[in-house]
Design a protein around this motif. Sequence first.
Motif, short mmCIF file in Angstrom:
data_model
loop_
_atom_site.label_atom_id
_atom_site.label_comp_id
_atom_site.label_asym_id
_atom_site.label_seq_id
_atom_site.Cartn_x
_atom_site.Cartn_y
_atom_site.Cartn_z
N THR A 29 0.83 -1.20 0.00
CA THR A 29 0.00 0.00 0.00
C THR A 29 0.86 1.25 0.00
OG1 THR A 29 -1.77 -1.14 1.18
CG2 THR A 29 -1.82 1.25 1.23
N PHE A 30 1.98 1.24 0.74
CA PHE A 30 2.84 2.42 0.90
C PHE A 30 4.25 2.17 0.43
CE2 PHE A 30 -0.18 2.89 4.43
CZ PHE A 30 -0.60 4.19 4.23
N ALA A 31 4.89 3.26 0.03
CA ALA A 31 6.34 3.30 -0.11
C ALA A 31 6.81 4.28 0.96
CB ALA A 31 6.74 3.77 -1.49
N GLU A 32 7.76 3.85 1.79
CA GLU A 32 8.27 4.69 2.87
C GLU A 32 9.77 4.84 2.72
OE1 GLU A 32 8.27 4.95 7.76
OE2 GLU A 32 7.10 3.40 6.77
N THR A 33 10.25 6.06 2.99
CA THR A 33 11.68 6.31 2.86
C THR A 33 12.47 5.42 3.80
OG1 THR A 33 11.54 8.12 4.47
CG2 THR A 33 11.44 8.71 2.13
N LYS A 34 13.64 5.04 3.34
CA LYS A 34 14.55 4.29 4.21
C LYS A 34 15.11 5.21 5.29
CE LYS A 34 15.62 0.88 0.74
NZ LYS A 34 16.61 0.23 -0.10
N LEU A 35 15.19 6.50 4.99
CA LEU A 35 15.58 7.51 5.96
C LEU A 35 14.46 7.67 6.98
CD1 LEU A 35 17.43 9.96 6.80
CD2 LEU A 35 15.96 11.32 5.29
N LYS A 36 14.75 7.50 8.26
CA LYS A 36 13.74 7.59 9.32
C LYS A 36 14.03 8.80 10.21
CE LYS A 36 12.02 3.63 8.02
NZ LYS A 36 11.34 3.68 6.77
N THR A 37 12.97 9.32 10.81
CA THR A 37 13.12 10.45 11.71
C THR A 37 13.79 10.02 13.01
OG1 THR A 37 11.98 12.25 12.83
CG2 THR A 37 10.83 10.16 12.76
N GLY A 38 14.55 10.93 13.59
CA GLY A 38 15.14 10.71 14.90
C GLY A 38 14.28 11.28 16.01
N HIS A 39 13.20 11.97 15.64
CA HIS A 39 12.32 12.59 16.63
C HIS A 39 11.41 11.55 17.26
CE1 HIS A 39 13.63 16.48 15.23
NE2 HIS A 39 13.25 16.19 14.00
N ILE A 40 11.28 11.61 18.58
CA ILE A 40 10.40 10.70 19.29
C ILE A 40 8.96 11.20 19.22
CG2 ILE A 40 9.83 9.75 21.56
CD1 ILE A 40 12.91 9.79 22.08
N SER A 41 8.79 12.49 19.47
CA SER A 41 7.46 13.09 19.39
C SER A 41 7.52 14.25 18.42
CB SER A 41 6.99 13.56 20.77
OG SER A 41 7.89 14.51 21.29
N GLY A 42 6.35 14.68 17.96
CA GLY A 42 6.32 15.81 17.05
C GLY A 42 5.12 15.79 16.15
N PHE A 43 5.19 16.62 15.13
CA PHE A 43 4.08 16.76 14.19
C PHE A 43 4.20 15.74 13.06
CE2 PHE A 43 3.94 20.91 16.18
CZ PHE A 43 2.57 21.07 16.36
N LYS A 44 3.04 15.23 12.72
CA LYS A 44 2.90 14.42 11.52
C LYS A 44 2.09 15.27 10.55
CE LYS A 44 1.77 9.90 11.61
NZ LYS A 44 0.88 8.71 11.71
N LEU A 45 2.59 15.39 9.34
CA LEU A 45 1.91 16.15 8.30
C LEU A 45 1.25 15.18 7.33
CD1 LEU A 45 4.82 18.58 7.32
CD2 LEU A 45 3.04 18.97 9.04
N HIS A 46 0.06 15.52 6.88
CA HIS A 46 -0.60 14.75 5.82
C HIS A 46 -0.90 15.68 4.66
CE1 HIS A 46 -1.70 11.76 9.05
NE2 HIS A 46 -1.08 11.05 8.13
N VAL A 47 -0.51 15.25 3.48
CA VAL A 47 -0.83 15.97 2.25
C VAL A 47 -1.97 15.21 1.59
CG1 VAL A 47 0.01 16.75 0.00
CG2 VAL A 47 1.55 16.77 1.99
N THR A 48 -3.05 15.92 1.31
CA THR A 48 -4.23 15.33 0.71
C THR A 48 -4.40 15.83 -0.72
OG1 THR A 48 -6.62 15.01 0.97
CG2 THR A 48 -5.74 17.14 1.67
N VAL A 49 -4.94 14.96 -1.56
CA VAL A 49 -5.19 15.32 -2.96
C VAL A 49 -6.37 14.51 -3.45
CG1 VAL A 49 -3.58 13.59 -3.90
CG2 VAL A 49 -4.09 15.66 -5.22
N ALA A 50 -7.10 15.10 -4.38
CA ALA A 50 -8.26 14.42 -4.95
C ALA A 50 -7.82 13.14 -5.68
CB ALA A 50 -8.98 15.35 -5.93
N THR A 51 -8.65 12.13 -5.58
CA THR A 51 -8.41 10.89 -6.31
C THR A 51 -8.32 11.21 -7.79
OG1 THR A 51 -9.64 9.66 -4.64
CG2 THR A 51 -9.31 8.57 -6.76
N GLY A 52 -7.35 10.61 -8.45
CA GLY A 52 -7.15 10.85 -9.87
C GLY A 52 -6.15 11.96 -10.16
#
Length: 155
Positions: A25-48
């Motif tokens: 379902t997802f492709a995730e970067t091999k680079l991971k965050t070092g932050h334990i807590s913080g903001f998660k951002l979501h980018v939304t776009v119309a289907t298609g």
Amino acid sequence: MAREPQTYDLYGQPDDEYDIYRDFTFAETKLKTGHISGFKLHVTVATGQHDQLARGILPTLRALHTHHKVVLPFRYATFNTGVQAGKFITVYAGPEEPAQDIVDAIDPVLVALRNQGINPGPVPMARPSNHTEMELPIGRSGMIRWLWLQDLKRG
């Protein structure tokens, strides 16, 4: 758990920088965050319209060296109908200052895409509220939502 690397159409991005997760379902970067807590951002776009948005924004996220994931091209239409709707790209941004820096870098790209006719998708609902509360908007594009998580890597 990560799958063996294979070649996928990751919106023109280098396959070797991503792992494929969750039943493809997802492709995730091999680079991971070092932050334990913080903001998660979501980018939304119309289907298609997800392909054009991804090709416009993923190079910027990679240049910023952000930990992010993106719904695979052939999964977005179905993904966008469930409780995770609107969460096309997830960025594990961290504390407020780095999160704002990421927003400041990607929001102008998203505004330009909006001016070209790309539209936001559904408003992402926050998982901590059991998907009953909308995530908070940030930026001018109307395409970025964010929420604070104590356990950024898990949430």
